[in-house]
Design a protein around this motif. Structure first.
Motif, PDB file in Angstrom:
ATOM      1  N   GLN A 132     -11.438  -5.904  -1.261  1.00 40.04           N
ATOM      2  CA  GLN A 132     -11.575  -4.480  -0.941  1.00 40.04           C
ATOM      3  C   GLN A 132     -12.649  -3.798  -1.785  1.00 40.04           C
ATOM      4  OE1 GLN A 132      -7.758  -2.492  -0.913  1.00 40.04           O
ATOM      5  NE2 GLN A 132      -7.047  -3.678   0.841  1.00 40.04           N
ATOM      6  N   THR A 147       0.830  -1.212   0.000  1.00 40.92           N
ATOM      7  CA  THR A 147       0.000   0.000   0.000  1.00 40.92           C
ATOM      8  C   THR A 147       0.862   1.259   0.000  1.00 40.92           C
ATOM      9  OG1 THR A 147      -1.799  -1.134   1.152  1.00 40.92           O
ATOM     10  CG2 THR A 147      -1.780   1.272   1.259  1.00 40.92           C
ATOM     11  N   LYS A 195      -8.118  -2.250   4.288  1.00 38.01           N
ATOM     12  CA  LYS A 195      -8.401  -1.245   3.262  1.00 38.01           C
ATOM     13  C   LYS A 195      -7.644   0.049   3.559  1.00 38.01           C
ATOM     14  CE  LYS A 195     -12.625  -1.730   1.809  1.00 38.01           C
ATOM     15  NZ  LYS A 195     -14.099  -1.671   1.896  1.00 38.01           N
ATOM     16  N   GLY A 207      -1.986  -4.974  -5.245  1.00 41.77           N
ATOM     17  CA  GLY A 207      -2.816  -6.026  -4.665  1.00 41.77           C
ATOM     18  C   GLY A 207      -2.149  -7.367  -4.564  1.00 41.77           C
ATOM     19  N   SER A 227      -7.001  -0.727  -6.912  1.00 39.32           N
ATOM     20  CA  SER A 227      -6.895  -1.844  -5.976  1.00 39.32           C
ATOM     21  C   SER A 227      -6.962  -3.163  -6.737  1.00 39.32           C
ATOM     22  CB  SER A 227      -8.018  -1.791  -4.942  1.00 39.32           C
ATOM     23  OG  SER A 227      -8.041  -2.991  -4.186  1.00 39.32           O
ATOM     24  N   HIS A 258      -7.697   6.524  -5.493  1.00 42.21           N
ATOM     25  CA  HIS A 258      -7.719   5.061  -5.450  1.00 42.21           C
ATOM     26  C   HIS A 258      -9.024   4.571  -6.087  1.00 42.21           C
ATOM     27  CE1 HIS A 258      -4.305   5.396  -2.781  1.00 42.21           C
ATOM     28  NE2 HIS A 258      -4.274   4.083  -2.591  1.00 42.21           N
TER      29      HIS A 258
END
Length: 317
Positions: A40, A19, A51, A101, A35, A62
């Motif tokens: 999520q 992240t 998240k 991810g 993502s 995002h």
């Protein structure tokens, strides 16, 4: 190659630091994050899916977060279609798309020309296997797949019953393993991509996972799952996610809370191991070891340099 959209993908096991890296790359190269996590997408499932928060986003857009209700199904093909749209949209605005991810099959479906089987659904066959899973356990159905298509069984967790059953449908109706039904030839890359893999010493990663689970519990994971439980959500795709199914067992009175948390940690560690195995076997990845915390800025600098060279993009600094 120049006609293809440029794309960065950041992959690796849970809790390894994807992240933060995604946000730093977006700042450096004028990018936006998509993502790549299959859970999520669900609203109201924030803590258990780790998240990204508004504060952590630090102004970086995002995408594909909170786009479905927990009772809705969401397939790899759905993800593939939505991400391809987002990549085109972000690129059209002169920004660099960055997928972040850990869901291997989802990321792979975006990076490569990857056809999904047209094998027809067989409702009676599916119902029979769903009954078997309920009565004999998920492992029983997974063992059937292992006999017919060992490679697919390696890729799919026994608790992902829906996809295990679909894989059995495909192999029994086509007579071919899942991998062949996806694409008979070597997959073609769809983007000019730089795939960054983050890894870490296993013991340290497992320790981070354990601490992350403890933090999730202290931040209100039990209440988050209870809200879903009290809404009457049962037997849906979202509730099969690690972090939710274990707490559901506690809420249903099937296990004690301490045992549920132990199971959650163990299942997360096992998932991290499967993620690493998947990425190492399935994709062309540039790996970076995140074990030494103090060197993260140095590692990030190396990653930025790799992206500049691989994609021929200029940084903001």
């Amino acid at each position: 190659m120049e006609s293809l959209h440029k794309l960065v993908a950041i992959i690796g096991p849970t809790a390894v630091g994807k992240t933060r890296l995604g946000i730093d790359i977006a700042k450096r190269f004028n990018g936006e994050v998509i993502s790549g996590d299959s859970m999520q997408i669900y609203r109201g499932m924030d803590i258990g899916t780790a998240k990204v928060t508004k504060e952590e986003m630090d102004g970086i857009p995002h995408h594909l977060i909170d786009i479905r209700n927990p009772e809705e199904r969401f397939s790899v093909a759905d993800f593939q279609s939505l991400v391809e749209e987002k990549i085109a949209e972000i690129s059209s605005r002169g920004k660099l798309p960055i997928i972040v991810g850990g869901t291997g099959l989802y990321i792979q479906s975006v990076l490569y020309e990857y056809e999904f089987s047209e094998a027809p659904a067989d409702p009676s066959f599916r119902e029979q296997l769903e009954k078997k899973a309920r009565e004999e356990g998920n492992e029983a159905v997974h063992r059937e797949l292992a006999l017919l298509d060992p490679k697919a069984a390696e890729e799919l967790h026994p608790n992902n019953v829906r996809r295990v059953i679909r894989a059995l449908e495909i192999v029994t109706s086509t007579g071919r393993p899942l991998e062949e039904s996806r694409n008979g030839s070597k997959p073609r890359q769809k983007y000019q991509s730089a795939v960054i893999g983050l890894t870490m010493d296993r013991e340290k990663l497992y320790d981070r996972i354990n601490r992350r689970v403890d933090q999730m519990v202290s931040e209100g994971l039990i209440d988050e799952v209870r809200d879903l439980y009290e809404q009457g959500l049962r037997d849906c795709q979202s509730i099969q996610a690690i972090g939710y199914k274990e707490i559901y067992e506690f809420l249903a009175g099937e296990t004690a809370l301490d045992a549920a948390i132990v199971n959650l940690k163990q299942n997360t560690r096992r998932y991290a191991k499967r993620q690493l195995t998947w990425f190492r076997n399935k994709m062309d990845v540039e790996w970076y070891d995140m074990t030494v915390e103090a060197d993260h800025s140095k590692i990030f600098a190396e990653i930025f340099k790799y992206i500049e060279g691989k994609l021929q993009v200029k940084s903001n600094t």
